[in-house]
Design a protein around this motif. Structure first.
Motif, short mmCIF file in Angstrom:
data_model
loop_
_atom_site.label_atom_id
_atom_site.label_comp_id
_atom_site.label_asym_id
_atom_site.label_seq_id
_atom_site.Cartn_x
_atom_site.Cartn_y
_atom_site.Cartn_z
N LEU A 215 4.75 0.18 2.08
CA LEU A 215 5.80 -0.71 2.61
C LEU A 215 6.34 -0.22 3.94
CD1 LEU A 215 7.76 -1.56 -0.68
CD2 LEU A 215 6.32 -3.09 0.67
N ASP A 216 6.25 1.07 4.20
CA ASP A 216 6.70 1.61 5.48
C ASP A 216 5.85 1.06 6.63
OD1 ASP A 216 8.69 3.54 6.61
OD2 ASP A 216 6.86 4.39 7.48
N TYR A 217 4.65 0.60 6.31
CA TYR A 217 3.77 0.00 7.31
C TYR A 217 3.79 -1.52 7.28
CZ TYR A 217 1.59 4.40 8.69
OH TYR A 217 1.37 5.67 9.20
N THR A 218 4.13 -2.10 6.13
CA THR A 218 4.01 -3.55 5.99
C THR A 218 5.33 -4.29 5.88
OG1 THR A 218 3.83 -3.43 3.57
CG2 THR A 218 1.78 -3.28 4.84
N GLY A 219 6.43 -3.60 5.61
CA GLY A 219 7.71 -4.26 5.44
C GLY A 219 8.24 -4.81 6.75
N ASP A 220 9.27 -5.64 6.64
CA ASP A 220 9.87 -6.22 7.85
C ASP A 220 11.33 -5.81 8.04
OD1 ASP A 220 11.20 -7.66 5.92
OD2 ASP A 220 10.29 -9.59 6.40
N GLY A 224 16.90 -4.47 3.95
CA GLY A 224 17.81 -3.35 4.09
C GLY A 224 17.14 -1.99 4.15
N LYS A 225 15.81 -1.99 4.10
CA LYS A 225 15.09 -0.73 4.16
C LYS A 225 14.36 -0.64 5.49
CE LYS A 225 11.75 2.11 1.68
NZ LYS A 225 10.98 2.26 0.45
N PRO A 226 14.70 0.33 6.34
CA PRO A 226 14.03 0.46 7.63
C PRO A 226 12.53 0.70 7.43
CG PRO A 226 16.00 1.85 7.54
CD PRO A 226 15.74 1.36 6.14
N VAL A 227 11.73 0.18 8.34
CA VAL A 227 10.29 0.41 8.28
C VAL A 227 9.88 1.29 9.45
CG1 VAL A 227 9.82 -1.75 7.09
CG2 VAL A 227 9.81 -1.71 9.58
N GLY A 228 8.73 1.96 9.28
CA GLY A 228 8.23 2.82 10.34
C GLY A 228 8.91 4.16 10.43
N VAL A 274 -3.94 2.12 12.22
CA VAL A 274 -3.94 1.97 10.76
C VAL A 274 -4.38 0.56 10.37
CG1 VAL A 274 -2.46 1.89 8.71
CG2 VAL A 274 -2.21 3.76 10.36
N ALA A 275 -3.90 -0.43 11.08
CA ALA A 275 -4.26 -1.81 10.78
C ALA A 275 -5.75 -2.05 11.01
CB ALA A 275 -3.44 -2.77 11.63
N GLU A 276 -6.27 -1.57 12.15
CA GLU A 276 -7.68 -1.80 12.49
C GLU A 276 -8.62 -1.08 11.54
OE1 GLU A 276 -7.87 -0.54 16.53
OE2 GLU A 276 -7.20 -2.48 17.33
N ARG A 277 -8.18 0.06 11.00
CA ARG A 277 -9.04 0.86 10.13
C ARG A 277 -8.84 0.53 8.65
NH1 ARG A 277 -13.17 4.19 11.39
NH2 ARG A 277 -12.46 5.61 9.76
N GLY A 278 -7.99 -0.45 8.35
CA GLY A 278 -7.79 -0.85 6.96
C GLY A 278 -7.08 0.19 6.12
N GLY A 279 -6.18 0.94 6.75
CA GLY A 279 -5.49 2.02 6.04
C GLY A 279 -4.63 1.53 4.90
N VAL A 280 -3.93 0.44 5.11
CA VAL A 280 -3.06 -0.11 4.07
C VAL A 280 -3.89 -0.60 2.88
CG1 VAL A 280 -1.52 -2.03 3.51
CG2 VAL A 280 -1.13 -0.67 5.57
N GLU A 281 -4.98 -1.29 3.16
CA GLU A 281 -5.83 -1.81 2.10
C GLU A 281 -6.45 -0.68 1.28
OE1 GLU A 281 -5.29 -4.81 5.24
OE2 GLU A 281 -5.89 -2.70 5.25
N ALA A 282 -6.86 0.38 1.96
CA ALA A 282 -7.45 1.52 1.25
C ALA A 282 -6.42 2.24 0.40
CB ALA A 282 -8.07 2.49 2.26
N ALA A 283 -5.20 2.34 0.92
CA ALA A 283 -4.12 2.97 0.15
C ALA A 283 -3.79 2.12 -1.08
CB ALA A 283 -2.88 3.15 1.02
N ALA A 284 -3.88 0.81 -0.94
CA ALA A 284 -3.60 -0.09 -2.07
C ALA A 284 -4.61 0.10 -3.19
CB ALA A 284 -3.60 -1.54 -1.59
N VAL A 285 -5.83 0.45 -2.86
CA VAL A 285 -6.84 0.73 -3.89
C VAL A 285 -6.44 1.96 -4.70
CG1 VAL A 285 -9.24 1.42 -4.29
CG2 VAL A 285 -8.71 -0.35 -2.60
N VAL A 286 -5.97 3.00 -4.00
CA VAL A 286 -5.51 4.21 -4.69
C VAL A 286 -4.30 3.90 -5.54
CG1 VAL A 286 -4.71 6.59 -4.38
CG2 VAL A 286 -6.41 5.64 -2.80
#
Length: 322
Positions: A215-220, A224-228, A274-286
């Motif tokens: 969520l730190d990479y995908t939230g908006d 109420g939770k800061p992202v990034g 991270v977006a181009e390398r599919g980092g979020v998607e790979a983390a979601a698998v884990v």
């Protein structure tokens, strides 16, 4: 499943936990009462005490010791948040100014110490306290070691997957494990049930933190939770680790993280990587692997409404947005 569904199911047991917490925090120091009331008013999900009570019910029966351990887990959790906000120099928490930003770091640390002391007091009030003292003590040690390792790695940017998993175990999964184990022990569970409770809770805590890091990479930031924040604090988490795997740019990206405080333009470049390398998607698998590990552990316990809710809590990590 909603949080209200779980709390409604727990009913008077949940009320009893809230009473234990309120009684433990009561003080004749006016400032303590004011700030404690404000913290309780923005108490977040309170997943750890939920897990304690649900696990006690799943392993036997919820009782007075279950209430005490559930309350102690929440007190300890909030103590760590107060301390973490000082260590991380955080200005907001749950969409509100942190006590560090409002009271100053010294007072925030003292406030965290107060909550920590009350957690210990509540644990020792239980009849089965001798059976859980080492479990709570280990969690206290884990929390300190995890924070120090994270601070160390933020100064070197050489965090690996094993480092990451150790950090999130110490800082998050360890207290979830204590919540589940203490709940099972409070119900007089068998060794097999206690082992299953530990396995479930460790996997749940790991999944919970991985989801937070995603969520730190995908939230908006709208909830109420800061992202990034992780990147800005030089924390290399699973989405970035997955993105760097087998990448010829790994050394370059790690250096960009290390100097991000003096080169803020690196922030967007790393997120793009991270977006181009599919980092979020790979983390979601884990993440899914740990969710299934938690669910599998529940199969040792007799099927009940308690285990149904525990499974739903685990699976909720795949879809939650905060």
């Amino acid at each position: 499943m909603s949080r209200e569904d779980v709390l409604g199911f727990l009913g008077e047991d949940w009320t009893a936990v809230q009473t234990v917490i309120a009684d433990a925090l009561r003080s004749d120091v006016g400032l303590l009462n004011i700030v404690n009331s404000e913290i309780l008013a923005h108490s977040g999900k309170m997943l750890r005490p939920m897990v304690t009570l649900l696990m006690a019910g799943a392993c036997g029966q919820i009782g007075p010791d279950s209430h005490l351990y559930a309350a102690a887990c929440e007190l300890l959790h909030n103590a760590t948040l107060l301390h973490d906000d000082v260590a991380d120099e955080s200005d907001t928490r749950r969409g509100m100014p942190t006590m560090r930003s409002r009271l100053g770091p010294s007072r925030a640390v003292l406030l965290g110490d107060f909550w920590l002391a009350k957690a210990v007091y509540v644990v020792l009030a239980a009849k089965s306290a001798e059976s859980v003292r080492s479990i709570f003590s280990k969690t206290l040690s884990d929390l300190a070691e995890g924070e120090m390792l994270q601070l160390e790695k933020s100064g070197t940017a050489d965090t690996g997957v094993e480092d990451y998993l150790r950090i999130i175990h110490c800082k998050t999964a360890s207290l979830f494990e204590t919540a589940g184990l203490s709940g099972a022990i409070s119900a007089g569970a068998s060794k097999d049930y206690i082992a299953a409770a530990g396995e479930y809770s460790r996997a749940l805590g790991t999944a919970f933190q991985i989801k937070d890091d995603i969520l730190d990479y995908t939230g908006d930031g709208s909830l109420g939770k800061p992202v990034g924040i992780d990147l800005l604090e030089k924390k290399i988490t699973l989405p970035l680790l997955c993105a760097m795997k087998d990448s010829p740019r790994e050394a370059e990206i790690r250096k960009a993280v290390l100097i991000i405080d003096s080169h803020p333009e690196n922030y967007e470049e790393i997120r793009k990587f991270v977006a181009e390398r599919g980092g979020v998607e790979a983390a979601a698998v884990v993440l899914d692997e740990y969710v299934e590990k938690a669910v599998k552990a529940l199969k040792t316990l007799p099927s009940s409404k308690y285990t149904d809710y525990l499974e739903e809590i685990a699976r909720f990590n795949t879809v939650r947005t905060q």
